[in-house]
Design a protein around this motif. Structure first.
Motif, mmCIF file in Angstrom:
data_model
loop_
_atom_site.group_PDB
_atom_site.id
_atom_site.type_symbol
_atom_site.label_atom_id
_atom_site.label_comp_id
_atom_site.label_asym_id
_atom_site.label_seq_id
_atom_site.Cartn_x
_atom_site.Cartn_y
_atom_site.Cartn_z
ATOM 1 N N GLN A 542 1.217 1.479 13.469
ATOM 2 C CA GLN A 542 1.180 2.445 12.367
ATOM 3 C C GLN A 542 0.706 1.774 11.079
ATOM 4 O OE1 GLN A 542 1.518 5.655 12.605
ATOM 5 N NE2 GLN A 542 1.113 5.929 10.417
ATOM 6 N N MET A 543 1.183 0.568 10.842
ATOM 7 C CA MET A 543 0.767 -0.131 9.620
ATOM 8 C C MET A 543 -0.723 -0.446 9.657
ATOM 9 S SD MET A 543 4.061 -2.554 8.769
ATOM 10 C CE MET A 543 3.387 -3.187 7.232
ATOM 11 N N MET A 544 -1.230 -0.762 10.848
ATOM 12 C CA MET A 544 -2.683 -1.011 10.955
ATOM 13 C C MET A 544 -3.466 0.255 10.630
ATOM 14 S SD MET A 544 -3.744 -3.968 11.299
ATOM 15 C CE MET A 544 -5.472 -3.693 11.694
ATOM 16 N N LYS A 545 -2.974 1.408 11.159
ATOM 17 C CA LYS A 545 -3.671 2.673 10.877
ATOM 18 C C LYS A 545 -3.693 2.966 9.384
ATOM 19 C CE LYS A 545 -3.148 5.199 15.098
ATOM 20 N NZ LYS A 545 -2.144 5.790 15.919
ATOM 21 N N LEU A 546 -2.549 2.720 8.748
ATOM 22 C CA LEU A 546 -2.448 3.063 7.336
ATOM 23 C C LEU A 546 -3.166 2.045 6.454
ATOM 24 C CD1 LEU A 546 1.389 3.911 7.182
ATOM 25 C CD2 LEU A 546 -0.463 5.574 7.037
ATOM 26 N N PHE A 547 -2.957 0.770 6.770
ATOM 27 C CA PHE A 547 -3.330 -0.262 5.802
ATOM 28 C C PHE A 547 -4.388 -1.243 6.313
ATOM 29 C CE2 PHE A 547 1.411 0.478 5.175
ATOM 30 C CZ PHE A 547 1.252 1.419 4.173
ATOM 31 N N GLY A 548 -4.819 -1.071 7.565
ATOM 32 C CA GLY A 548 -5.799 -2.010 8.119
ATOM 33 C C GLY A 548 -7.045 -2.087 7.259
ATOM 34 N N ALA A 549 -7.524 -0.920 6.823
ATOM 35 C CA ALA A 549 -8.776 -0.898 6.049
ATOM 36 C C ALA A 549 -8.604 -1.538 4.674
ATOM 37 C CB ALA A 549 -9.257 0.547 5.901
ATOM 38 N N SER A 550 -7.373 -1.652 4.199
ATOM 39 C CA SER A 550 -7.192 -2.295 2.889
ATOM 40 C C SER A 550 -6.710 -3.739 3.044
ATOM 41 C CB SER A 550 -6.238 -1.490 2.007
ATOM 42 O OG SER A 550 -4.992 -1.369 2.626
ATOM 43 N N GLY A 551 -6.875 -4.272 4.254
ATOM 44 C CA GLY A 551 -6.689 -5.711 4.429
ATOM 45 C C GLY A 551 -5.387 -6.133 5.070
ATOM 46 N N PHE A 552 -4.567 -5.189 5.557
ATOM 47 C CA PHE A 552 -3.310 -5.585 6.202
ATOM 48 C C PHE A 552 -3.587 -6.329 7.498
ATOM 49 C CE2 PHE A 552 -0.101 -4.453 9.465
ATOM 50 C CZ PHE A 552 0.968 -5.172 8.952
ATOM 51 N N ASP A 553 -2.873 -7.426 7.681
ATOM 52 C CA ASP A 553 -2.992 -8.221 8.910
ATOM 53 C C ASP A 553 -1.560 -8.500 9.375
ATOM 54 O OD1 ASP A 553 -2.912 -10.406 10.658
ATOM 55 O OD2 ASP A 553 -4.760 -11.258 9.856
ATOM 56 N N ALA A 554 -1.166 -7.880 10.510
ATOM 57 C CA ALA A 554 0.230 -7.951 10.946
ATOM 58 C C ALA A 554 0.700 -9.391 11.098
ATOM 59 C CB ALA A 554 0.399 -7.180 12.250
ATOM 60 N N LYS A 555 -0.118 -10.229 11.696
ATOM 61 C CA LYS A 555 0.331 -11.601 11.968
ATOM 62 C C LYS A 555 0.494 -12.402 10.682
ATOM 63 C CE LYS A 555 -0.832 -12.017 16.749
ATOM 64 N NZ LYS A 555 0.312 -11.182 17.091
ATOM 65 N N ARG A 556 -0.357 -12.131 9.704
ATOM 66 C CA ARG A 556 -0.294 -12.908 8.465
ATOM 67 C C ARG A 556 0.743 -12.340 7.475
ATOM 68 N NH1 ARG A 556 -5.365 -11.700 5.527
ATOM 69 N NH2 ARG A 556 -4.098 -9.890 4.982
ATOM 70 N N ASP A 557 0.847 -11.012 7.433
ATOM 71 C CA ASP A 557 1.573 -10.386 6.320
ATOM 72 C C ASP A 557 3.034 -10.057 6.627
ATOM 73 O OD1 ASP A 557 -0.840 -10.497 4.971
ATOM 74 O OD2 ASP A 557 -1.410 -8.440 5.486
ATOM 75 N N VAL A 558 3.420 -10.090 7.909
ATOM 76 C CA VAL A 558 4.791 -9.695 8.242
ATOM 77 C C VAL A 558 5.637 -10.925 8.553
ATOM 78 C CG1 VAL A 558 6.232 -8.430 9.873
ATOM 79 C CG2 VAL A 558 4.114 -7.413 9.036
ATOM 80 N N ALA A 559 6.778 -11.007 7.879
ATOM 81 C CA ALA A 559 7.667 -12.154 8.085
ATOM 82 C C ALA A 559 8.844 -11.811 8.982
ATOM 83 C CB ALA A 559 8.175 -12.647 6.735
ATOM 84 N N GLY A 560 9.139 -10.547 9.151
ATOM 85 C CA GLY A 560 10.288 -10.187 9.995
ATOM 86 C C GLY A 560 10.518 -8.692 9.991
ATOM 87 N N LEU A 561 11.180 -8.228 11.034
ATOM 88 C CA LEU A 561 11.504 -6.804 11.158
ATOM 89 C C LEU A 561 12.964 -6.683 11.578
ATOM 90 C CD1 LEU A 561 10.981 -3.706 11.737
ATOM 91 C CD2 LEU A 561 10.293 -4.417 14.037
ATOM 92 N N ILE A 562 13.730 -5.874 10.853
ATOM 93 C CA ILE A 562 15.107 -5.560 11.279
ATOM 94 C C ILE A 562 15.192 -4.058 11.524
ATOM 95 C CG2 ILE A 562 17.558 -5.638 10.725
ATOM 96 C CD1 ILE A 562 17.042 -7.925 8.822
#
Ligand SMILES: Cc1cc2nc3c(=O)[nH]c(=O)nc-3n(C[C@H](O)[C@H](O)[C@H](O)COP(=O)(O)OP(=O)(O)OC[C@H]3O[C@@H](n4cnc5c(N)ncnc54)[C@H](O)[C@@H]3O)c2cc1C
Length: 630
Positions: A542-562
């Motif tokens: 979902q984050m890729m769909k929303l923010f992929g075009a504005s440069g979101f990169d899951a592996k680089r930008d996410v530090a953790g999920l609870i």
């Protein structure tokens, strides 16, 4: 797709080990979840700090509750290892239980004893917090219960009720520090909590992006600050825009001299029925209202009493809120109130002085909670499985802890837990109470907190909150946002797109059009049967769909999920909850509010829309009903 390497294997395994074997993934038909069916990959990462082992309902709490429901503690099981005596037992250490404990501490006589039981590893229940450490930056966010309006000041707290009473009684400050957003930066506005941007009129304080995806092949477009621009920047048709604006700009259309009149007039229909039948509005307004209603009450406008929207700030039944009004959220949301209650009741429970900073950020000292000889003891990881009147003047309580059963003889018991548990725990519950409780509907909820190393992708878009349409091929959720985080003493989280923050997804499970009970059953099924890795995958997609075009990169930008999963997060205030056309006295909650002998019931579900001050009031009322029994 999943998130990056930042979540250590050790953290993940530590969370996963709390799980209880077997998996139900792939199960399509809603059916009761059986005990021992949550897979080892269900619970997932819990962050760092005092709350790391208690995020949302724990597998152990879920398994014990389901064992109770399924008759796993049959009559005659009450052969217990030891029996203790207390004057009062409070079951449930959420805000309602703490409200009862506060009243007990004010009015108890010398020598009185009270034991509080809760089935989670930390007190607070829905009002708890998550903590992350992202490269040395400490970040705290709410697990559920979120924010508040600062109540009016009162001179005499003992004569007041609700938020105003406890705010004054607990000495909560009235001014707070948030980060300034530098004037030299691209202009951005932030909610201080995870709700303000969904409230009509207050959304102007936040840079809100609406994501539209007219067909599944298209990339999608963002429309920012749509209400300020009167929807002119959206791809909606003229008819839909007009319908939405008519709804959004509609002030209070009904005035009532008394609350009783409002209940009779409005509690016989849903908000959707009110808008469409009484005001002849098109369906778009009711549908948009779901974003806030399902996030605050568990289900949407088709299932929520119109009377509730007369109490909450909703178009057509209330006037817009004054623009200067702001919400406030402690670092851990309403965990901040819980911590004030605890600090007052058991000062050693939180390290440090009684200052606001220590109360909010100090470490929890579990060893101080359950000390012999103290007038109030709090026992965690303990589930009451049987409560029943025994010999005259006595209520027997059996609870389970670490697989063993223990007994308590009490003079009185407050059940500060919801009806979904009380139906099974209170063994001598009279038929009228059972009938009343069976009318309640409880909705599940998921709060997913994603720790980010940076939020440059949001800043590029010019937003701090996002809203999307679930029907447009999305993988997860409806909304998410970052807060302007409260600054408390040494806790100084940043507000800088190149530094860490928490992105929160407040996620209801509503299926508009289906009967409310079916909606909640389906939602609970999804909540309980979806593994942590599967949610991780859906959120990342979902984050890729929303923010992929504005440069979101899951592996680089996410530090953790609870994941904070709440199986019975909200009591749904359905039409009739408040008594419907018959009026207040006919309401099922009024049956429950009567004490049953030496057992009284307190839970915020009785308020209809759940809120911290009225939750504590329910506890106070329950104690008052029993004060002469102890
Ligand atoms: C996602 C979310 C967002 C919210 N946002 C806000 C907000 O912004 N502002 C606001 O004011 N309110 C908010 N609320 C509502 C608020 O959190 C609740 O009204 C309040 O915290 C509930 O307190 P409670 O004591 O009534 O119940 P709970 O918090 O449910 O506490 C009851 C406790 O009893 C335990 N228990 C149950 N059965 C047993 C048993 N048999 N033995 C032992 N323990 C048992 C439960 O596990 C739980 O720990 C929100 C709630 C949710 C879920």
């Amino acid at each position: 797709m999943s998130f990056g390497p930042h979540i250590t294997r050790r953290d993940f395994v530590q969370g996963a080990l709390i799980g209880v074997g077997g998996a139900v993934l792939g199960c399509k038909t809603p059916r009761p979840i059986r005990p021992n069916t949550l897979g080892p990959d269900w619970y997932g990462y819990g962050g760092v700090g005092d709350y790391r082992l208690s995020h949302g309902n724990t597998p152990d709490a879920v398994a014990t509750a389901h064992r109770l429901r399924d008759g796993g503690f049959p009559a005659g099981f009450e052969v217990v290892e030891s029996i203790e005596d207390y004057d009062l037992v409070i079951v449930g250490a959420g805000i309602a239980g703490l409200g009862a404990a506060l009243e007990y501490s004010r009015r108890r006589k010398a020598g009185h004893t009270c034991l509080m039981l809760d089935n989670h590893p930390i007190f607070g229940s829905e009002a708890k917090e998550n903590e992350f450490d992202v490269g040395g930056v400490r970040l705290i966010g709410p697990q559920g219960s979120n924010g508040f309006f600062i109540p009016a000041a009162v001179q005499d707290p003992a004569g007041a009720a609700g938020d105003a009473r406890y705010y004054a009684e607990l000495g909560v400050p009235r001014e707070f520090r948030f980060r300034d957003w530098p004037a030299t930066n691209k202009p951005l506005r932030f909610s201080p909590d995870n709700y303000e941007y969904l409230v009509r009129g207050l959304e102007r304080h936040t840079s809100v992006g609406h994501f539209f995806r007219a067909d599944s092949s298209a990339e999608g477009i963002w429309a920012i600050d749509i209400w300020e621009r009167r929807l002119a920047n959206t791809p909606l048709t003229t008819e839909v825009r007009e319908a939405l604006l008519r709804w959004h700009e509609s002030g209070s259309t009904r005035k009532f001299a008394t609350d009783e009149q409002a209940v009779r007039a409005l509690d016989s229909m849903s908000y959707q029925q009110f808008l469409e039948h009484e005001l002849r509005m098109r369906p778009e307004g009711a549908r948009y209202a779901n974003l806030f209603l399902a996030s605050a009450c568990g289900l949407g406008s088709d299932a929520i009493s119109a009377y509730v929207t007369y109490q909450l700030p909703m178009p057509a039944l209330t006037d817009p809120l004054p623009p200067e009004l702001r919400r406030v959220s402690f670092p851990g949301g309403n965990s901040g109130f819980v911590r004030h209650f605890l600090k007052r009741l058991i000062p050693d429970a939180i390290a440090g002085t009684g200052s606001f900073e220590d109360t909010i950020t100090g470490h929890i000292r579990l060893d101080a909670l359950d000390r012999a000889g103290e007038p109030l003891r709090v026992r965690l990881r303990s589930t009451a499985v049987s409560v029943a009147h025994a010999s005259p003047g006595t209520v027997n309580v059996v609870y389970t802890r670490d697989g063993r059963l223990y007994g308590i003889r009490a003079k009185a018991v407050i059940m500060a837990t919801g009806g979904w548990m009380n139906l099974y725990v209170v063994r001598d519950l009279p038929p009228a109470y059972r009938e009343a409780y069976r009318q309640f509907i409880h909705a599940p909820f998921l709060v997913a907190n994603v720790a980010l190393t940076n939020w440059r992708f949001l800043a590029r878009l010019g937003i701090t909150a996002a809203i999307w349409d679930r029907d447009e091929g999305s993988d997860f959720g409806y909304t998410c946002n970052i807060r302007n985080p409260m600054q408390v003493g040494g806790y100084q989280p940043p507000l800088n797109p190149d530094q860490p923050t928490i992105l929160s997804f407040y996620t209801p499970f509503h299926h508009p059009g289906l009967p409310p009970r079916e909606q909640t059953a389906r939602g609970r099924m999804e909540l309980l049967s979806t593994s942590y890795p599967e949610y991780e995958r859906r959120i990342a997609a979902q984050m890729m769909k929303l923010f992929g075009a504005s440069g979101f990169d899951a592996k680089r930008d996410v530090a953790g999920l609870i994941l904070n999963r709440w199986g019975h997060a909200f009591s749904v205030p359905f039409p009739g909850f408040f008594g419907g056309a018959a009026g207040k006295e006919a309401a099922p909650r009024e049956v429950i509010r009567r004490a049953h002998g030496r057992i009284a019931f307190a839970h915020s579900e009785l308020n209809g829309w759940q809120h911290w001050g009225p939750a504590a009031d329910e506890g106070r009322r329950a104690f008052t009903q029993l004060v002469d029994a102890i």
